[in-house]
Scaffold this motif. Structure first.
Motif, PDB file in Angstrom:
ATOM      1  N   ASP A 152       0.957  -1.236   0.004  1.00 10.48           N
ATOM      2  CA  ASP A 152      -0.014  -0.040   0.065  1.00 10.48           C
ATOM      3  C   ASP A 152       0.768   1.243   0.018  1.00 10.48           C
ATOM      4  OD1 ASP A 152      -2.778  -1.435   0.153  1.00 10.48           O
ATOM      5  OD2 ASP A 152      -2.105  -1.546   2.236  1.00 10.48           O
ATOM      6  N   GLU A 164       4.806   8.301 -11.648  1.00 10.04           N
ATOM      7  CA  GLU A 164       3.263   7.745 -11.156  1.00 10.04           C
ATOM      8  C   GLU A 164       3.501   7.463  -9.643  1.00 10.04           C
ATOM      9  OE1 GLU A 164       0.988   6.030 -14.756  1.00 10.04           O
ATOM     10  OE2 GLU A 164       2.893   4.904 -14.574  1.00 10.04           O
ATOM     11  N   GLU A 166       3.209   9.228  -5.635  1.00 11.15           N
ATOM     12  CA  GLU A 166       3.073  10.498  -4.915  1.00 11.15           C
ATOM     13  C   GLU A 166       3.997  10.504  -3.755  1.00 11.15           C
ATOM     14  OE1 GLU A 166      -1.068  11.074  -4.249  1.00 11.15           O
ATOM     15  OE2 GLU A 166      -1.449  10.900  -6.333  1.00 11.15           O
ATOM     16  N   SER A 280       0.270   6.420  -7.783  1.00 11.82           N
ATOM     17  CA  SER A 280      -0.910   7.234  -8.252  1.00 11.82           C
ATOM     18  C   SER A 280      -1.762   6.475  -9.317  1.00 11.82           C
ATOM     19  CB  SER A 280      -0.207   8.590  -9.101  1.00 11.82           C
ATOM     20  OG  SER A 280       0.609   8.203 -10.175  1.00 11.82           O
ATOM     21  N   ARG A 281      -1.113   5.478  -9.469  1.00 13.29           N
ATOM     22  CA  ARG A 281      -2.286   4.427 -10.700  1.00 13.29           C
ATOM     23  C   ARG A 281      -3.451   4.043  -9.798  1.00 13.29           C
ATOM     24  NH1 ARG A 281       2.325   0.506 -13.216  1.00 13.29           N
ATOM     25  NH2 ARG A 281       3.692   2.019 -14.205  1.00 13.29           N
ATOM     26  N   ARG A 282      -3.360   3.923  -8.430  1.00 15.68           N
ATOM     27  CA  ARG A 282      -4.256   3.422  -7.761  1.00 15.68           C
ATOM     28  C   ARG A 282      -4.675   4.256  -6.474  1.00 15.68           C
ATOM     29  NH1 ARG A 282      -4.317  -1.783  -7.246  1.00 15.68           N
ATOM     30  NH2 ARG A 282      -3.074  -2.126  -9.307  1.00 15.68           N
ATOM     31  N   ARG A 283      -5.754   4.106  -6.018  1.00 18.94           N
ATOM     32  CA  ARG A 283      -6.443   4.864  -5.009  1.00 18.94           C
ATOM     33  C   ARG A 283      -6.147   4.200  -3.502  1.00 18.94           C
ATOM     34  NH1 ARG A 283     -12.611   6.874  -3.865  1.00 18.94           N
ATOM     35  NH2 ARG A 283     -12.193   7.952  -1.920  1.00 18.94           N
ATOM     36  N   PRO A 284      -5.253   4.876  -2.741  1.00 21.10           N
ATOM     37  CA  PRO A 284      -4.998   4.267  -1.378  1.00 21.10           C
ATOM     38  C   PRO A 284      -6.027   3.865  -0.574  1.00 21.10           C
ATOM     39  CG  PRO A 284      -4.543   6.496  -1.371  1.00 21.10           C
ATOM     40  CD  PRO A 284      -4.769   6.280  -2.925  1.00 21.10           C
ATOM     41  N   THR A 285      -6.067   2.767   0.188  1.00 20.38           N
ATOM     42  CA  THR A 285      -7.200   2.560   1.211  1.00 20.38           C
ATOM     43  C   THR A 285      -7.080   3.651   1.825  1.00 20.38           C
ATOM     44  OG1 THR A 285      -5.648   1.271   2.606  1.00 20.38           O
ATOM     45  CG2 THR A 285      -6.467  -0.072   0.771  1.00 20.38           C
ATOM     46  N   ASP A 289      -4.066   5.898   3.665  1.00 17.48           N
ATOM     47  CA  ASP A 289      -4.076   7.211   3.435  1.00 17.48           C
ATOM     48  C   ASP A 289      -4.110   8.044   4.624  1.00 17.48           C
ATOM     49  OD1 ASP A 289      -4.452   9.255   1.252  1.00 17.48           O
ATOM     50  OD2 ASP A 289      -6.092   9.966   1.713  1.00 17.48           O
TER      51      ASP A 289
END
Length: 305
Positions: A152, A164, A166, A280-285, A289
């Motif tokens: 994650d 890609e 953050e 940045s390719r996938r939304r963090p849980t 976050d």
């Protein structure tokens, strides 16, 4: 229109739940009450289930409807599915709650002795119910696993060449000359690389991520180092230096030099910047976050080398 398999599953799931409830309560009326279904509806469900399976799953014993041996066999499987589904629901609830979720946390091996444990200890103090799974790997592998979703969030060196991702900077580690305690430059407050250009060096193997900024420092100083030993582990480099077989250029060690060695600042000063990255390719849980936002609030002086 729903596929036939989806429609069949939608019909079977509540009926199998009823079957599982009968193993816990012994007969139909108590099982129907436990799952909030009127007994006539429960009876119709069982009749339909008997027809679907093609064998008698229930039988009447006196005034009660109970499971047959075949019914017990299917109910046992239904119970296992019920438990797995309950665990899945629990994980979904955890994933949506930043205070209760699970974080797969990756970090560089060089950060495993103090930096990563300090971060984890600090976060667990404010989020004690969050669970962590830990992964140690090299920088490139950490980035790959972030993009793949295997981890994650990662504690690693920050590089402008990484795409890609953050990043949040946490601290900087100055590069130093690591030398044996009896080295001729041991009393110097600072050294230039040209001061040790004729020394035997101990270094990380080519291809190891930390080797690259060290090579850049030598190129900038127009020095071609003579490596006597190369290895894949930073602590092995430090051990070889302490044994007196050469000197090394490494980021400063948190907590001070290892036994038998010293660290001398190098001029001009260069740093390795360490921070947290997410893909940045996938939304963090929500849990990951929350951890990232907490780390971003830390003073940058904390953990500096």
């Amino acid at each position: 229109m729903l596929p036939a398999s989806v429609s069949i599953a939608a019909e079977l799931i509540p009926r199998l739940a009823l079957l599982h409830a009968m193993t816990e309560h012994g007969h139909l009326s108590a099982a129907a009450e436990s799952i909030g279904v009127p007994q006539p509806t429960a009876t119709r469900w069982l009749d339909a289930l008997n027809r679907s399976v093609g064998v008698a799953l229930t039988e009447r014993v006196g005034r009660r409807v109970e499971l047959t041996p075949a019914g017990h066999a299917l109910a046992e499987t239904a119970g296992a599915v019920h438990r797995e589904l309950a665990m899945g629901v629990a994980r979904a609830i955890e994933a949506a709650d930043p205070g209760r979720g699970q974080i797969v946390f990756g970090f560089l091996r060089t950060q495993g002795s103090t930096r990563a444990p300090e971060l984890l200890r600090g976060y667990r103090a404010v989020r004690p119910r969050v669970r962590f799974s830990l992964v140690q790997a090299g920088h490139e592998e950490l980035v790959e696993q972030l993009h793949a979703g295997s981890i994650d969030i990662a504690l690693t060196a920050l590089r402008p060449t990484d795409t890609e991702v953050e990043a949040i900077e946490l601290f900087r580690e100055p590069f130093v000359l690591v030398a044996p305690v009896e080295h001729r430059l041991a009393r110097r407050p600072m050294v230039h690389l040209r001061d040790v250009r004729d020394e035997t060096f101990v270094g990380l193997s080519a291809g190891i991520a930390l080797r690259r900024p060290v090579d850049e420092m030598f190129r900038a100083a127009r020095i071609r180092p003579r490596y006597g030993f190369e290895t894949e582990e930073v602590e092995t480099v430090r051990g070889l230096v302490a044994a007196g077989v050469g000197v090394a250029v490494l980021p400063s060690r948190q907590g001070g030099p290892s036994a038998g060695s010293i660290e001398i600042p190098i001029a001009p000063t260069r740093y390795r910047t360490i921070g947290l990255i997410v893909s940045s390719r996938r939304r963090p849980t929500p849990a990951a976050d929350s951890f990232r936002l907490w780390a971003a609030s830390l003073p940058r002086a904390v953990g500096s080398g």
